[in-house]
Design an enzyme around this catalytic site. Structure first.
Site, PDB file in Angstrom:
ATOM      1  CB  SER A   1      -8.094   3.873   2.890  1.00 39.48           C
ATOM      2  OG  SER A   1      -7.214   3.167   3.768  1.00 39.48           O
TER       3      SER A   1
ATOM      4  CB  SER B   1      -8.228   0.813   5.564  1.00 42.81           C
ATOM      5  OG  SER B   1      -8.974   2.000   5.623  1.00 42.81           O
TER       6      SER B   1
ATOM      7  CE  LYS C   1      -3.947   1.921   2.641  1.00 46.17           C
ATOM      8  NZ  LYS C   1      -4.807   1.680   3.827  1.00 46.17           N
TER       9      LYS C   1
HETATM   10  N1  GLN Z   1     -12.950   4.176   6.393  1.00 43.10           N
HETATM   11  C1  GLN Z   1     -12.331   4.548   7.637  1.00 43.10           C
HETATM   12  C2  GLN Z   1     -11.972   6.006   7.566  1.00 43.10           C
HETATM   13  O1  GLN Z   1     -12.280   6.607   6.603  1.00 43.10           O
HETATM   14  C3  GLN Z   1     -11.154   3.678   7.901  1.00 43.10           C
HETATM   15  C4  GLN Z   1      -9.890   4.157   7.292  1.00 43.10           C
HETATM   16  C5  GLN Z   1      -8.722   3.267   7.571  1.00 43.10           C
HETATM   17  O2  GLN Z   1      -8.845   2.187   8.167  1.00 43.10           O
HETATM   18  N2  GLN Z   1      -7.568   3.719   7.146  1.00 43.10           N
HETATM   19  O3  GLN Z   1     -11.390   6.555   8.445  1.00 43.10           O
END
Ligand code: GLN
Length: 508
Positions: free
Chosen positions: A156, A180, A81
């Site tokens: 994400s 994410s 990532k």
């Molecule tokens: N969707 C969650 C957020 O927007 C989780 C993001 C993540 O785990 N990096 O914060």
């Protein structure tokens, strides 16, 4: 093993490499070819490193030929990532602000991949600074879900999950601050683990919310996920929150895959209203499979989970607003001058650069976090959220006195269409309603496919949660469940995904 090397699991590849029936150069090249063929449609990758990956592969092959004893995953390629610092390779976090930034150092996770001898194929797409649940917030355009190119791959870390789900990498690294890794795994029919907080080093992981962030493995099978988990986990003196204790026996647990006599709790608060009926139906079937396998299943209540989302969306923006203050256009990252100002001050350059460099979601959270932390509001918002966080940890503690693991659907719905939730931040935030409690409490969680859950034949996920540093339990339950589900679905769910060249219909 499948003759198409990109269809093989990491465990199969590792075995074939060890017995020298295939070379790492062949395996790596097969994945680079696959990327060349299909990533134009999927857009899982932001940057590729074919030369670096093949160089690593060649070195591993030479060492193997020389008779050296190599680590288990030596020669198996991996995607990373774009939030993990990689020496000599761009690291943008999906943001304009970091366009063109090439870190002078490796994150500890990356150092461990290199030490294992794993060729790094490239960096995967993500929501900007890991804020989002759809990868639509990437400044470089979204990643598409391999099951349906009109739909989101989750976020994400949509790029990492889509890469493994479209056979462009056998393994990938993700990060999970509120879901994410797990939510993208769920909507792409793949597997992903958020390890115990402190179980994997955060050194070199560009911070979103430091008290919640955790890097972890993405793969297509539970065993592959455990193998990668084993490579990246373990104490690191470079991260002050890293736990100095032996890594839980994740690989042995995944190989054993046992649930007989295990006490399993279904979380009452995660799975009711708002969960798509098909998602819930696949979840209930999976729970029944555990009962058939000899597990004792009970419903468990975690009443404070109701406030998890609200607490998370105060704590996360607070930490993020502070972490992102370093992008000040002075040290590194994008720098632009304000329009029409002849001799701008540092503040004017900073403001103009942050205006140009950050997307709307990042700005929204910086504003929210700065507000929640401001004097006069701190106790009411940030302080209250921290109290809720304690209550959630206590809910977990009480639950784990009664059961060994907890279960819930991973995400309330299957993959939605692009644009469906982009204009409504609350609708987007609700995707992580089931994954956020684990981050707030620091406990580990895995998501694996539960089956095809809607009339469009899209996959859903089931989440297993365990007490801190009992990550091995995720894998013993996960592997047992995966085995039982393979009988129900006739093998790996991902084998039913449509071919990206359009020749095969999606499984019904
Ligand atoms: N969707 C969650 C957020 O927007 C989780 C993001 C993540 O785990 N990096 O914060």
């Amino acid at each position: 093993m499948n003759s198409d090397l990109t269809r093989a699991t990491a465990a199969e590849l590792a075995e074939a490499l060890a017995s020298r029936s295939v070379s790492s150069v062949e395996v790596t090249q097969a994945h680079l070819d696959r990327i060349a063929a299909v990533d134009g449609q999927v857009h899982a990758y932001l940057h590729l490193d074919p030369d670096g990956a093949l160089a690593t592969a060649r070195t591993v092959d030479q060492r193997r030929v020389a008779g050296e004893q190599l680590p288990a995953l030596a020669g198996v390629p991996v995607a990373v990532k774009d939030v993990m610092a990689t020496r000599g390779l761009p690291t943008t976090c999906g943001s304009r602000t970091l366009q063109g930034w090439v870190p002078p150092y490796d994150a500890t996770v990356v150092t461990r991949l290199r030490a294992e001898g794993m060729p790094i194929l490239g960096k995967t797409n993500m929501d900007e600074f890991a804020m989002g649940s759809s990868t639509e917030h990437s400044a470089y355009g979204p990643t598409r879900n391999p099951w349906d190119l009109e739909r989101i791959p989750g976020g994400s870390g949509g790029g990492s999950s889509a890469a493994v789900a479209s056979f462009q990498a056998p393994l990938a690294i993700g990060t999970d601050t509120g879901g994410s890794i797990r939510q993208p795994a769920a909507v792409t029919g793949s597997v992903g683990t958020k390890p115990t907080y402190g179980g994997v080093s955060r050194y070199g992981l560009v911070a979103l919310a430091s008290s919640l962030d955790q890097a972890g493995p993405c793969a297509r099978t539970v065993l592959d996920t455990a193998l990668l988990h084993g490579v990246i986990a373990g104490h690191d003196p470079m991260d002050s929150t890293s736990i100095d204790a032996p890594v839980p026996p994740v690989v042995a647990a995944a190989r054993a895959g046992r649930v007989h006599g295990l006490r399993v709790g279904v979380v009452r608060e995660l799975g009711g209203a708002g969960y798509q009926p098909g998602v819930r139906a696949r979840f209930d079937e999976a729970v029944q499979l555990l009962v058939d396998g000899g597990a004792e299943v009970a419903e468990v209540s975690c009443p404070s989970f109701e406030y998890a989302l609200a607490a998370y969306y105060l704590i996360l923006p607070s930490e993020a607003s502070s972490n992102l203050a370093k992008f000040d256009a002075m040290r590194y990252g994008l720098r632009v001058g304000p329009q029409g100002v002849a001799d701008p001050s540092a503040e004017q350059v900073m403001a103009a650069s942050r205006e140009a460099g950050f997307g709307p979601e990042v700005k929204r959270r910086i504003i929210l976090g700065t507000y929640a932390l401001s004097s006069g509001y701190y106790d009411a918002y940030y302080g209250s959220a921290q109290k809720v966080r304690t209550l959630i940890a206590q809910d977990f503690q009480r639950a784990f006195e009664q059961v060994d693991v907890l279960l819930s659907p991973t995400a309330p719905t299957t993959a939605f269409r692009f644009g469906d939730k982009l204009a409504d931040p609350m609708a987007m935030y609700l995707n992580d309603i089931a994954t956020i409690p684990a981050n707030l409490a620091g406990v580990p969680g895995i998501s694996l496919p539960s089956g095809l859950a809607d009339e469009d034949g899209l996959p859903a996920g089931i989440q297993v949660l365990a007490p801190a540093m009992r990550d091995d339990r995720l894998y013993s339950v996960g592997a047992a469940l995966e085995r039982a589900l393979a009988q129900r679905w006739g093998g790996l769910l991902l084998d039913r995904a449509p071919e990206l060249d359009g020749t095969t219909e999606k499984g019904a």
